[in-house]
Design a protein around this motif. Sequence first.
Motif, PDB file in Angstrom:
ATOM      1  N   ILE A 198      -4.271  -8.532  -1.037  1.00  0.00           N
ATOM      2  CA  ILE A 198      -4.751  -7.172  -0.775  1.00  0.00           C
ATOM      3  C   ILE A 198      -5.862  -6.837  -1.757  1.00  0.00           C
ATOM      4  O   ILE A 198      -5.678  -6.913  -2.973  1.00  0.00           O
ATOM      5  CB  ILE A 198      -3.601  -6.163  -0.887  1.00  0.00           C
ATOM      6  CG1 ILE A 198      -2.572  -6.444   0.213  1.00  0.00           C
ATOM      7  CG2 ILE A 198      -4.110  -4.739  -0.779  1.00  0.00           C
ATOM      8  CD1 ILE A 198      -1.399  -5.501   0.213  1.00  0.00           C
ATOM      9  N   TYR A 244       5.623   0.707   4.088  1.00  0.00           N
ATOM     10  CA  TYR A 244       5.202  -0.699   4.220  1.00  0.00           C
ATOM     11  C   TYR A 244       6.406  -1.624   4.086  1.00  0.00           C
ATOM     12  O   TYR A 244       6.552  -2.599   4.844  1.00  0.00           O
ATOM     13  CB  TYR A 244       4.164  -0.991   3.145  1.00  0.00           C
ATOM     14  CG  TYR A 244       3.423  -2.295   3.296  1.00  0.00           C
ATOM     15  CD1 TYR A 244       2.470  -2.473   4.288  1.00  0.00           C
ATOM     16  CD2 TYR A 244       3.669  -3.345   2.417  1.00  0.00           C
ATOM     17  CE1 TYR A 244       1.782  -3.678   4.418  1.00  0.00           C
ATOM     18  CE2 TYR A 244       2.984  -4.552   2.541  1.00  0.00           C
ATOM     19  CZ  TYR A 244       2.043  -4.703   3.541  1.00  0.00           C
ATOM     20  OH  TYR A 244       1.369  -5.886   3.669  1.00  0.00           O
ATOM     21  N   LEU A 247      -3.559  -2.576   6.697  1.00  0.00           N
ATOM     22  CA  LEU A 247      -2.283  -2.949   6.111  1.00  0.00           C
ATOM     23  C   LEU A 247      -1.194  -3.000   7.177  1.00  0.00           C
ATOM     24  O   LEU A 247      -0.240  -3.771   7.074  1.00  0.00           O
ATOM     25  CB  LEU A 247      -1.897  -1.972   5.005  1.00  0.00           C
ATOM     26  CG  LEU A 247      -2.748  -2.062   3.737  1.00  0.00           C
ATOM     27  CD1 LEU A 247      -2.604  -0.808   2.892  1.00  0.00           C
ATOM     28  CD2 LEU A 247      -2.361  -3.298   2.931  1.00  0.00           C
TER      29      LEU A 247
END
Length: 202
Positions: free
Chosen positions: A10, A27, A64
């Motif tokens: 990331i 997440y 994401l």
Amino acid sequence: MTNNEQGRTIEAGALKALAHPLRVRIYDLLSERGPQTASSLAALIGETSGATSYHLRALAAHDLIREVPGRGTARERWWERPKGRVTLPGPDDTMSPSNRAAAQIVTAEFFRLRHQTLMEYINRPAAEQPEEWRDAGLVMTTMLDLTPAQMAEVREELTGIIDAAVERYRGQEGAPGTRRVSLRAEIFDLPTATGRGSIQKG
């Protein structure tokens, strides 16, 4: 930024977008429980669906997470975390102060949630577990004396075992008799400690 089966790291922009405890939780839940809607996440987290919807859009803006193709409606959108290994960069001196702060927030919350799920497992009464699952898990800590090269060798062996398991059991989501399980591996040096021993559960 896209996700793939080979894994991804990331980058700074996405890391800053993730740097909110509720977004890390969302997440994590998408990884743990599979596709969810803003409403189902709100029920799991104890927030409003408006709040979870806002955070879902922020995560999606940085790739994401993504909408589940062909599922949901304009009023009820389903979201998923793309499959594949994700590396969350920890804070280091090469980062800008803002990126380092973001990395600290993300890693602290990620490991807080990780520890929380571990303690929930350890403290779960046997009566709440189906009999066939009661002795299936393992929690082990072993102390060794290793050189950096030896530790790297063990790390590679552990990674190989995990990668092989991922490949062998790929595509079993929702299959009869399966549950989502958490597979963890940790190896790191303890600079001021010496000695050896084992603590094991399971």
